[in-house]
Design an enzyme around this catalytic site. Structure first.
Site, PDB file in Angstrom:
ATOM      1  N   LYS A  15       0.840  -1.211   0.000  1.00 42.85           N
ATOM      2  CA  LYS A  15       0.000   0.000   0.000  1.00 42.85           C
ATOM      3  C   LYS A  15       0.873   1.258   0.000  1.00 42.85           C
ATOM      4  O   LYS A  15       0.656   2.173  -0.781  1.00 42.85           O
ATOM      5  CB  LYS A  15      -0.908   0.042   1.247  1.00 42.85           C
ATOM      6  CG  LYS A  15      -1.797  -1.170   1.416  1.00 42.85           C
ATOM      7  CD  LYS A  15      -2.658  -1.081   2.660  1.00 42.85           C
ATOM      8  CE  LYS A  15      -1.894  -1.070   3.964  1.00 42.85           C
ATOM      9  NZ  LYS A  15      -1.245  -2.348   4.323  1.00 42.85           N
ATOM     10  N   ARG A  90      -8.579   1.098   9.701  1.00 43.22           N
ATOM     11  CA  ARG A  90      -8.161  -0.272  10.000  1.00 43.22           C
ATOM     12  C   ARG A  90      -9.161  -0.978  10.905  1.00 43.22           C
ATOM     13  O   ARG A  90      -8.985  -2.163  11.196  1.00 43.22           O
ATOM     14  CB  ARG A  90      -6.803  -0.246  10.700  1.00 43.22           C
ATOM     15  CG  ARG A  90      -5.604  -0.474   9.757  1.00 43.22           C
ATOM     16  CD  ARG A  90      -4.341  -0.368  10.594  1.00 43.22           C
ATOM     17  NE  ARG A  90      -3.215  -1.082  10.059  1.00 43.22           N
ATOM     18  CZ  ARG A  90      -2.289  -0.556   9.265  1.00 43.22           C
ATOM     19  NH1 ARG A  90      -2.401   0.675   8.832  1.00 43.22           N
ATOM     20  NH2 ARG A  90      -1.254  -1.293   8.900  1.00 43.22           N
ATOM     21  N   ARG A 127      12.237  -6.667   4.228  1.00 41.88           N
ATOM     22  CA  ARG A 127      12.379  -5.240   4.528  1.00 41.88           C
ATOM     23  C   ARG A 127      13.064  -5.048   5.886  1.00 41.88           C
ATOM     24  O   ARG A 127      13.866  -4.143   6.061  1.00 41.88           O
ATOM     25  CB  ARG A 127      11.010  -4.546   4.532  1.00 41.88           C
ATOM     26  CG  ARG A 127      11.120  -3.060   4.854  1.00 41.88           C
ATOM     27  CD  ARG A 127       9.817  -2.329   4.694  1.00 41.88           C
ATOM     28  NE  ARG A 127       8.797  -2.846   5.586  1.00 41.88           N
ATOM     29  CZ  ARG A 127       7.532  -2.458   5.560  1.00 41.88           C
ATOM     30  NH1 ARG A 127       7.129  -1.574   4.683  1.00 41.88           N
ATOM     31  NH2 ARG A 127       6.660  -2.951   6.408  1.00 41.88           N
ATOM     32  N   ARG A 133      12.872  -1.000  11.022  1.00 38.95           N
ATOM     33  CA  ARG A 133      11.541  -0.900  11.628  1.00 38.95           C
ATOM     34  C   ARG A 133      11.375  -1.983  12.676  1.00 38.95           C
ATOM     35  O   ARG A 133      11.536  -3.166  12.397  1.00 38.95           O
ATOM     36  CB  ARG A 133      10.451  -1.021  10.552  1.00 38.95           C
ATOM     37  CG  ARG A 133       9.926   0.321  10.113  1.00 38.95           C
ATOM     38  CD  ARG A 133       8.883   0.214   9.047  1.00 38.95           C
ATOM     39  NE  ARG A 133       7.674  -0.486   9.464  1.00 38.95           N
ATOM     40  CZ  ARG A 133       6.551  -0.482   8.758  1.00 38.95           C
ATOM     41  NH1 ARG A 133       6.502   0.178   7.612  1.00 38.95           N
ATOM     42  NH2 ARG A 133       5.500  -1.142   9.180  1.00 38.95           N
ATOM     43  N   ARG A 144       0.647  -8.948  13.402  1.00 39.49           N
ATOM     44  CA  ARG A 144       0.110  -7.966  12.451  1.00 39.49           C
ATOM     45  C   ARG A 144      -0.872  -8.611  11.476  1.00 39.49           C
ATOM     46  O   ARG A 144      -1.917  -8.042  11.161  1.00 39.49           O
ATOM     47  CB  ARG A 144       1.255  -7.289  11.685  1.00 39.49           C
ATOM     48  CG  ARG A 144       2.047  -6.340  12.581  1.00 39.49           C
ATOM     49  CD  ARG A 144       3.391  -5.993  11.997  1.00 39.49           C
ATOM     50  NE  ARG A 144       3.305  -5.171  10.806  1.00 39.49           N
ATOM     51  CZ  ARG A 144       4.339  -4.916  10.009  1.00 39.49           C
ATOM     52  NH1 ARG A 144       5.529  -5.414  10.281  1.00 39.49           N
ATOM     53  NH2 ARG A 144       4.191  -4.155   8.958  1.00 39.49           N
TER      54      ARG A 144
HETATM   55  P1  B4P Z   1       4.739  -1.488   1.985  1.00 36.60           P
HETATM   56  O1  B4P Z   1       4.322  -0.756   0.775  1.00 36.60           O
HETATM   57  O2  B4P Z   1       5.577  -0.742   2.970  1.00 36.60           O
HETATM   58  O3  B4P Z   1       3.569  -2.169   2.811  1.00 36.60           O
HETATM   59  P2  B4P Z   1       2.324  -1.547   3.554  1.00 36.60           P
HETATM   60  O4  B4P Z   1       1.215  -2.426   3.119  1.00 36.60           O
HETATM   61  O5  B4P Z   1       2.180  -0.099   3.280  1.00 36.60           O
HETATM   62  O6  B4P Z   1       2.774  -1.623   5.103  1.00 36.60           O
HETATM   63  P3  B4P Z   1       2.256  -1.898   6.580  1.00 36.60           P
HETATM   64  O7  B4P Z   1       0.791  -2.194   6.597  1.00 36.60           O
HETATM   65  O8  B4P Z   1       3.184  -2.958   7.054  1.00 36.60           O
HETATM   66  O9  B4P Z   1       2.604  -0.667   7.497  1.00 36.60           O
HETATM   67  P4  B4P Z   1       1.913   0.605   8.156  1.00 36.60           P
HETATM   68  O10 B4P Z   1       2.995   1.600   8.177  1.00 36.60           O
HETATM   69  O11 B4P Z   1       0.633   0.972   7.473  1.00 36.60           O
HETATM   70  O12 B4P Z   1       5.508  -2.782   1.437  1.00 36.60           O
HETATM   71  C1  B4P Z   1       6.095  -3.747   2.259  1.00 36.60           C
HETATM   72  C2  B4P Z   1       7.379  -4.287   1.624  1.00 36.60           C
HETATM   73  O13 B4P Z   1       7.095  -4.960   0.403  1.00 36.60           O
HETATM   74  C3  B4P Z   1       8.396  -3.200   1.275  1.00 36.60           C
HETATM   75  O14 B4P Z   1       9.666  -3.648   1.589  1.00 36.60           O
HETATM   76  C4  B4P Z   1       8.241  -3.026  -0.235  1.00 36.60           C
HETATM   77  O15 B4P Z   1       9.443  -2.609  -0.855  1.00 36.60           O
HETATM   78  C5  B4P Z   1       7.871  -4.425  -0.662  1.00 36.60           C
HETATM   79  N1  B4P Z   1       7.031  -4.454  -1.854  1.00 36.60           N
HETATM   80  C6  B4P Z   1       6.028  -3.585  -2.158  1.00 36.60           C
HETATM   81  N2  B4P Z   1       5.450  -3.939  -3.341  1.00 36.60           N
HETATM   82  C7  B4P Z   1       6.096  -5.063  -3.771  1.00 36.60           C
HETATM   83  C8  B4P Z   1       5.970  -5.920  -4.923  1.00 36.60           C
HETATM   84  N3  B4P Z   1       5.046  -5.700  -5.858  1.00 36.60           N
HETATM   85  N4  B4P Z   1       6.798  -6.994  -5.036  1.00 36.60           N
HETATM   86  C9  B4P Z   1       7.734  -7.240  -4.076  1.00 36.60           C
HETATM   87  N5  B4P Z   1       7.926  -6.468  -2.976  1.00 36.60           N
HETATM   88  C10 B4P Z   1       7.116  -5.388  -2.819  1.00 36.60           C
HETATM   89  O16 B4P Z   1       1.509   0.171   9.666  1.00 36.60           O
HETATM   90  C11 B4P Z   1       2.442  -0.084  10.696  1.00 36.60           C
HETATM   91  C12 B4P Z   1       1.775  -0.095  12.080  1.00 36.60           C
HETATM   92  O17 B4P Z   1       1.233   1.216  12.404  1.00 36.60           O
HETATM   93  C13 B4P Z   1       0.573  -1.022  12.294  1.00 36.60           C
HETATM   94  O18 B4P Z   1       0.971  -2.353  12.602  1.00 36.60           O
HETATM   95  C14 B4P Z   1      -0.135  -0.333  13.492  1.00 36.60           C
HETATM   96  O19 B4P Z   1       0.486  -0.636  14.709  1.00 36.60           O
HETATM   97  C15 B4P Z   1       0.052   1.150  13.230  1.00 36.60           C
HETATM   98  N6  B4P Z   1      -1.074   1.767  12.524  1.00 36.60           N
HETATM   99  C16 B4P Z   1      -1.020   2.289  11.253  1.00 36.60           C
HETATM  100  N7  B4P Z   1      -2.231   2.764  10.887  1.00 36.60           N
HETATM  101  C17 B4P Z   1      -3.071   2.530  11.939  1.00 36.60           C
HETATM  102  C18 B4P Z   1      -4.462   2.770  12.145  1.00 36.60           C
HETATM  103  N8  B4P Z   1      -5.221   3.333  11.198  1.00 36.60           N
HETATM  104  N9  B4P Z   1      -5.014   2.405  13.335  1.00 36.60           N
HETATM  105  C19 B4P Z   1      -4.265   1.839  14.290  1.00 36.60           C
HETATM  106  N10 B4P Z   1      -2.942   1.582  14.162  1.00 36.60           N
HETATM  107  C20 B4P Z   1      -2.345   1.921  12.986  1.00 36.60           C
END
Ligand code: B4P
Length: 185
Positions: A15, A90, A127, A133, A144
Site C-alpha cells: 500500500k 483499519r 524489509r 523498523r 500484524r
Molecule cells: P509497503 O508498501 O511498505 O507495505 P504496507 O502495506 O504499506 O505496510 P504496513 O501495513 O506494514 O505498514 P503501516 O505503516 O501501514 O511494502 C512492504 C514491503 O514490500 C516493502 O519492503 C516493499 O518494498 C515491498 N514491496 C512492495 N510492493 C512489492 C511488490 N510488488 N513486489 C515485491 N515487494 C514489494 O503500519 C504499521 C503499524 O502502524 C501497524 O501495525 C499499526 O500498529 C500502526 N497503525 C497504522 N495505521 C493505523 C491505524 N489506522 N489504526 C491503528 N494503528 C495503525
C-alpha cells in the site's frame, strides 16, 4: 468536496509503495497513518510514547488517537485536491468516523490489495533486514497478520456493501501493479 481513495490490505501488501507513486503522479496528498505514528515515536510526543510499544508488538494504536490524528491531517491545505488514505481505516470504528465527515470528503473508491500470506511474510522480513523498523520482525509479523484478519479484513464487506471496492492482485512487478491502480483514478 475532496475525494478520498482508501488503500486497504494486509501489512506488506505494498500500500505504501503504491500510494507514494500514485499520490505524486495524481497530485493527491499521501496520508500514511503508519508513517505519521512512526514520526510521533521518533519525535517523542505523548502520542508517540503511547504508540511505541503497540507498534513494536504489531498491535493497533487506539482508535480515538488515530482518528483525531487523521482528521487533523485531513484539514491540511494539501488535501484539497484529494488524498490517498494508506492504512486508514483499519477498524470499523475508524471507518464510521470517516463516514461522519462525508459532508467534507467523499470516498471515491476503496482499492483492496490482495496478496498471499507467504508473500507478505517474505516481504516484511526482507524489509526488516534493512528498514530498522521495530515491527518488521518474526514475532511481530504474525500478530500484524492476525490483527489484519480480525479487525481490518471485515472492512472489505463494509465497503463492498457501499459499492466502493476494487480488488487488485498485489503480487507481481511494482510497475504492473501501479498501472492497474493508476487506471482506477
Ligand atoms: P509497503 O508498501 O511498505 O507495505 P504496507 O502495506 O504499506 O505496510 P504496513 O501495513 O506494514 O505498514 P503501516 O505503516 O501501514 O511494502 C512492504 C514491503 O514490500 C516493502 O519492503 C516493499 O518494498 C515491498 N514491496 C512492495 N510492493 C512489492 C511488490 N510488488 N513486489 C515485491 N515487494 C514489494 O503500519 C504499521 C503499524 O502502524 C501497524 O501495525 C499499526 O500498529 C500502526 N497503525 C497504522 N495505521 C493505523 C491505524 N489506522 N489504526 C491503528 N494503528 C495503525
Amino acid at each position: 468536496m475532496s475525494n478520498l481513495v482508501i488503500f486497504l490490505g494486509p501489512p506488506g501488501a505494498g500500500k505504501g509503495t503504491q500510494a507514494a507513486k500514485i499520490a505524486k503522479e495524481k497530485n493527491f496528498a499521501h496520508i500514511s497513518t503508519g508513517d505519521m505514528l512512526r514520526e510521533h515515536v521518533s519525535s517523542g510526543t505523548e502520542l508517540g510514547y503511547t504508540a511505541k510499544t503497540l507498534l513494536d508488538e504489531g498491535k493497533l494504536v487506539p482508535d480515538s488517537l488515530v482518528i483525531e490524528m487523521l482528521i487533523e491531517r485531513l484539514n491540511s491545505e494539501d488535501c484539497k485536491n484529494g488524498a490517498i488514505l494508506d492504512g486508514f481505516p483499519r477498524t470499523l470504528a475508524q471507518a464510521e468516523s470517516l463516514d461522519k465527515i462525508s459532508n467534507q470528503f467523499k470516498i471515491a473508491k476503496v482499492i483492496v490489495f490482495d496478496a498471499n500470506h507467504e508473500e507478505l511474510v517474505k516481504r516484511i522480513l526482507h524489509r526488516g533486514e534493512t528498514s530498522g523498523r521495530s515491527d518488521d520482525t518474526e514475532e511481530s509479523v504474525n500478530v500484524r497478520l492476525e490483527v489484519y484478519e480480525k479487525d481490518t479484513a471485515p472492512l472489505i464487506e463494509y465497503y463492498t456493501k457501499k459499492n466502493l471496492v476494487v480488488k487488485i492482485n498485489a503480487v507481481g512487478e511494482v510497475d504492473n501493479i501501479y498501472n492497474l491502480i493508476s487506471g482506477e483514478f
